[in-house]
Design a protein around this motif. Structure first.
Motif, mmCIF file in Angstrom:
data_model
loop_
_atom_site.group_PDB
_atom_site.id
_atom_site.type_symbol
_atom_site.label_atom_id
_atom_site.label_comp_id
_atom_site.label_asym_id
_atom_site.label_seq_id
_atom_site.Cartn_x
_atom_site.Cartn_y
_atom_site.Cartn_z
ATOM 1 N N GLN A 145 -9.175 -3.477 0.016
ATOM 2 C CA GLN A 145 -7.943 -3.829 -0.535
ATOM 3 C C GLN A 145 -7.501 -2.610 -1.512
ATOM 4 O O GLN A 145 -6.169 -2.508 -1.586
ATOM 5 C CB GLN A 145 -8.198 -5.049 -1.304
ATOM 6 N N LEU A 146 -8.465 -1.901 -2.357
ATOM 7 C CA LEU A 146 -7.732 -0.959 -3.134
ATOM 8 C C LEU A 146 -7.430 0.256 -2.264
ATOM 9 O O LEU A 146 -6.397 0.704 -2.853
ATOM 10 C CB LEU A 146 -9.263 -0.619 -3.700
ATOM 11 N N LYS A 148 -5.374 0.107 0.262
ATOM 12 C CA LYS A 148 -4.178 -0.226 0.554
ATOM 13 C C LYS A 148 -3.287 -0.625 -0.530
ATOM 14 O O LYS A 148 -1.942 -0.631 -0.224
ATOM 15 C CB LYS A 148 -4.260 -1.531 1.483
ATOM 16 N N ALA A 149 -3.800 -0.783 -1.659
ATOM 17 C CA ALA A 149 -3.001 -1.501 -2.737
ATOM 18 C C ALA A 149 -1.989 -0.453 -3.622
ATOM 19 O O ALA A 149 -2.753 0.629 -4.019
ATOM 20 C CB ALA A 149 -3.905 -2.178 -3.726
ATOM 21 N N LYS A 150 -0.888 -0.583 -3.808
ATOM 22 C CA LYS A 150 -0.015 0.220 -4.376
ATOM 23 C C LYS A 150 0.093 -0.290 -6.086
ATOM 24 O O LYS A 150 0.435 0.399 -6.848
ATOM 25 C CB LYS A 150 1.363 0.310 -4.101
ATOM 26 N N SER A 151 -0.282 -1.480 -6.255
ATOM 27 C CA SER A 151 -0.274 -2.255 -7.434
ATOM 28 C C SER A 151 -1.596 -3.241 -7.741
ATOM 29 O O SER A 151 -1.629 -3.765 -7.070
ATOM 30 C CB SER A 151 0.983 -2.881 -7.777
ATOM 31 N N VAL A 152 -2.133 -2.795 -8.786
ATOM 32 C CA VAL A 152 -3.437 -3.691 -9.066
ATOM 33 C C VAL A 152 -3.468 -4.127 -10.623
ATOM 34 O O VAL A 152 -3.042 -3.483 -11.514
ATOM 35 C CB VAL A 152 -4.555 -2.596 -8.856
ATOM 36 N N ALA A 179 -2.014 4.278 -7.128
ATOM 37 C CA ALA A 179 -1.671 2.942 -7.302
ATOM 38 C C ALA A 179 -1.321 2.748 -8.885
ATOM 39 O O ALA A 179 -1.535 3.801 -9.827
ATOM 40 C CB ALA A 179 -3.003 2.080 -7.204
ATOM 41 N N VAL A 236 1.894 -8.114 -7.408
ATOM 42 C CA VAL A 236 1.063 -7.133 -7.301
ATOM 43 C C VAL A 236 0.074 -7.171 -5.948
ATOM 44 O O VAL A 236 0.019 -8.571 -5.457
ATOM 45 C CB VAL A 236 0.046 -6.910 -8.449
ATOM 46 N N ASP A 237 -0.207 -6.045 -5.435
ATOM 47 C CA ASP A 237 -1.018 -6.406 -4.110
ATOM 48 C C ASP A 237 -2.327 -6.767 -4.365
ATOM 49 O O ASP A 237 -2.987 -7.461 -3.314
ATOM 50 C CB ASP A 237 -1.147 -4.783 -3.508
ATOM 51 N N LEU A 238 -2.918 -6.433 -5.412
ATOM 52 C CA LEU A 238 -4.409 -7.125 -5.508
ATOM 53 C C LEU A 238 -4.539 -7.534 -7.105
ATOM 54 O O LEU A 238 -4.245 -6.648 -8.061
ATOM 55 C CB LEU A 238 -5.362 -5.861 -5.308
ATOM 56 N N ASN A 257 -5.651 -12.373 -2.144
ATOM 57 C CA ASN A 257 -5.943 -11.243 -2.609
ATOM 58 C C ASN A 257 -6.248 -11.179 -4.119
ATOM 59 O O ASN A 257 -5.711 -10.296 -5.020
ATOM 60 C CB ASN A 257 -4.940 -9.857 -2.249
#
Length: 285
Positions: A145-146, A148-152, A179, A236-238, A257
């Motif tokens: 997941q990290l 792919k993530a652009k925002s965490v 990210a 956020v993505d994650l 997620n």
């Protein structure tokens, strides 16, 4: 998660722990315990444990005439955690799997929990956590997941633990520099949970976006959060959630997620996860 009878007994016991922590007189301690016992008869079994805790700790703070019940203890927790930073940084620097080492460090810090039914020793945890397997192991899924993530969004938990969260985010930024990262804290002092005060003192405002959730619960209660925190949580993505209080508040959640990182410190959460007290967990939902 909603409360059960074991949560009620635990919360009542916490009133005695708070009284001892603030060196309350015998009369003040008796008043705090009797008041919480009386309140317990009206606890709603539709609330989660952190929601119940918010009512209880606000009442205890009122009785004790103290805004932050654990202010002195939190300072000591931070100093204790800071003393281990050189050791942890050396471990991560020498590691062949920096993400795993930083993640386990962040989980080890989760033992600094003044509301837990079971107490753990931070030094002991750090000495063994790097050799301990996750009882629920979604680490590879979190890692995927990290990538792919652009925002965490990392949702913090306790003071002292936040020092290891700082190192965790440093590592994330090194490994996944493209990210954006946000660190969310509680809206006001509740138990020993991290607030803007402790996060700013640790330099989070220079490390990443620092967000005041607005919640008055020892866990991210979505319906009590301010508008910005809700928007951030949803967008956020994650989400990486630290600790049992956040797990209790976000199980279930309307979004996907979410990675829960925690040490299991009570039988109720152990039952929910199908694990044992003392286990460490990396669970992605």
């Amino acid at each position: 998660m909603t409360i059960d009878e074991a949560c009620v007994a635990c919360i009542i016991n916490q009133s005695a722990k708070v009284a001892d922590a603030i060196n309350a007189s015998t009369s003040l301690k008796d008043e705090m315990i009797s008041t919480i016992q009386e309140m317990s008869s009206n606890f709603s079994y539709e609330d989660n444990p952190p929601e119940i805790a918010s009512y209880v700790y606000e009442k205890m703070a009122e009785i004790a005439n103290k805004t932050d019940l654990y202010d002195e203890v939190k300072e000591l927790s931070t100093k204790k955690a800071l003393s281990f930073v050189p050791l942890v940084n050396d471990k991560i620097f020498a590691s062949s799997n920096k993400l795993l080492t930083a993640t386990k460090t962040a989980v080890a810090g989760n033992v600094i929990d003044l509301a837990a039914a079971v107490e753990f020793d931070l030094e002991e945890e750090l000495s063994k956590v790097f050799h301990t397997e996750f009882a629920h192991d979604d680490f590879e899924l979190m890692k995927y997941q990290l990538t792919k993530a652009k925002s965490v969004l990392i949702i913090g938990d306790n003071v002292g633990e936040h020092i290891f969260d700082y190192i965790f985010i440093q590592t994330l930024k090194e490994l996944y520099p493209d990210a954006s990262y946000s660190y969310m804290v509680r809206g006001n002092p509740i138990i020993n949970d991290v607030t803007m005060k402790e996060a700013k003192e640790a330099g989070f405002d220079e490390l990443c976006e620092l967000v005041d959730s607005g919640v008055n619960t020892p866990g991210f209660t979505y319906n009590r959060a301010n508008d910005y925190s809700k928007k951030l949580f949803d967008s956020v993505d994650l989400v990486i959630s630290k600790g049992m209080g956040n797990y209790e508040c976000m199980s279930p959640s309307h979004r996907k997620n979410i990675c829960f990182l925690l040490k299991v410190k009570c039988e109720v959460v152990a039952k929910s996860l199908g694990k044992n007290v003392g286990d460490i967990v990396c669970k992605v939902v």
